[in-house]
Design a protein around this motif. Structure first.
Motif: not given
Length: 282
Positions: A185-199, A225-231, A234-241
């Motif tokens: 599932v890769a499409a939701d990554l676009e949605d996540i980045v779009a949400c961050v940019e929208s906020v 994390v790479k795609r959210m850098e332009p936003s 402050l931090f990114v939390e819990e990136p891994l299991p």
């Protein structure tokens, strides 16, 4: 001074506190809470209670060890550690009251007198806990039943929520996402980045934004994390299991965004493992 009893306090909608009473009339409060698992932690607090009755509550470290080593060799784990954590808070509370000083004085004094507070932000209207709500052992989201904004996109709903919180006066927001741990599932990554940019467009640069991606797959975490850098996060939390402390360094070294982890690590040993693996960055 001796411990005389423990009382469980169920706080609506689904939080749990423990009060420890003593023969001197001094009581302490702690929060033995494990998200979405309150009843099993309550059972563990009750199991530990006989180990504490008649003990000196100011011997905090000895009692911590006594609780931790109980249970026929079964140490650690989220249920046991959450129960011990709440009891530990209450013991420190009693100790501070007994000596007439704030607990921070017993732990080395304050480091600062102000701290940044963030408010969780979802793609649903912000809610508050209303007086008179009943206690239930379920997740808060299931109790609030907020479904407003249906028909709008996730970006629009989250931006609307962020705008409301900014109007309430919050200067820092943490956006929550539950991305799939599947590589299919890769499409939701676009949605996540779009949400961050929208906020970010909605609240501007004067409000800090953090993002919690809730323990996703390594390749997805690196991409996000790479795609959210332009936003400018402050931090990114819990990136891994939570079990993959060994891989966390690869994420921290891949981005200038500060990485937050450890919310679900139980005990000091997991943090030692992270330090030894070079996963922490000052």
């Amino acid at each position: 001074m001796k411990i005389t009893g423990l009382t469980i306090l169920k706080v609506p909608p689904s939080w749990v506190w423990v009060r420890i009473d003593t023969d001197r009339g001094i009581s302490g409060l702690g929060e033995p809470y494990l998200e979405d698992h309150p009843e099993v932690v309550i059972a563990e607090v009750k199991r530990l209670e006989p180990l504490l009755i008649g003990e000196d509550p100011t011997q905090v470290e000895r009692l911590w060890r006594k609780m931790y080593e109980s249970g026929n060799g079964y140490r650690g784990g989220p249920v046991k550690m959450s129960a011990i954590s709440g009891i530990d808070m209450a013991l420190w509370d009693i100790t501070g009251k007994a000596y007439g000083v704030p607990v921070h004085k017993l732990l080395g004094g304050p480091y600062q007198d102000r701290i940044k507070v963030y408010r969780a932000c979802h793609d649903e209207p912000p809610y508050t806990v209303e007086p008179g709500m009943p206690y239930r052992p379920g997740p808060l989201a299931a109790l609030t039943g907020t479904g407003a904004g249906e028909g709008a996109s996730a970006q629009e709903r989250m931006a609307r929520s962020a705008e409301t919180l900014a109007e309430w006066g919050f200067k820092c927001l943490k956006l929550h996402f539950g991305p799939s741990d599947s590589l299919a599932v890769a499409a939701d990554l676009e949605d996540i980045v779009a949400c961050v940019e929208s906020v970010r467009r909605t609240v501007g640069r004067s409000i800090d934004i953090a993002v919690d991606i809730h323990n996703t797959h390594m390749s997805r975490a690196l991409s996000l994390v790479k795609r959210m850098e332009p936003s400018g996060l402050l931090f990114v939390e819990e990136p891994l299991p939570l079990e993959r402390i060994d891989l966390l360094r690869r994420v921290t070294e891949s981005t200038p965004i500060p990485i937050a982890a450890g919310e679900r690590w139980m005990g000091k040993w997991a943090f030692r493992e992270a330090l030894e693996a070079g996963a922490a960055r000052g």
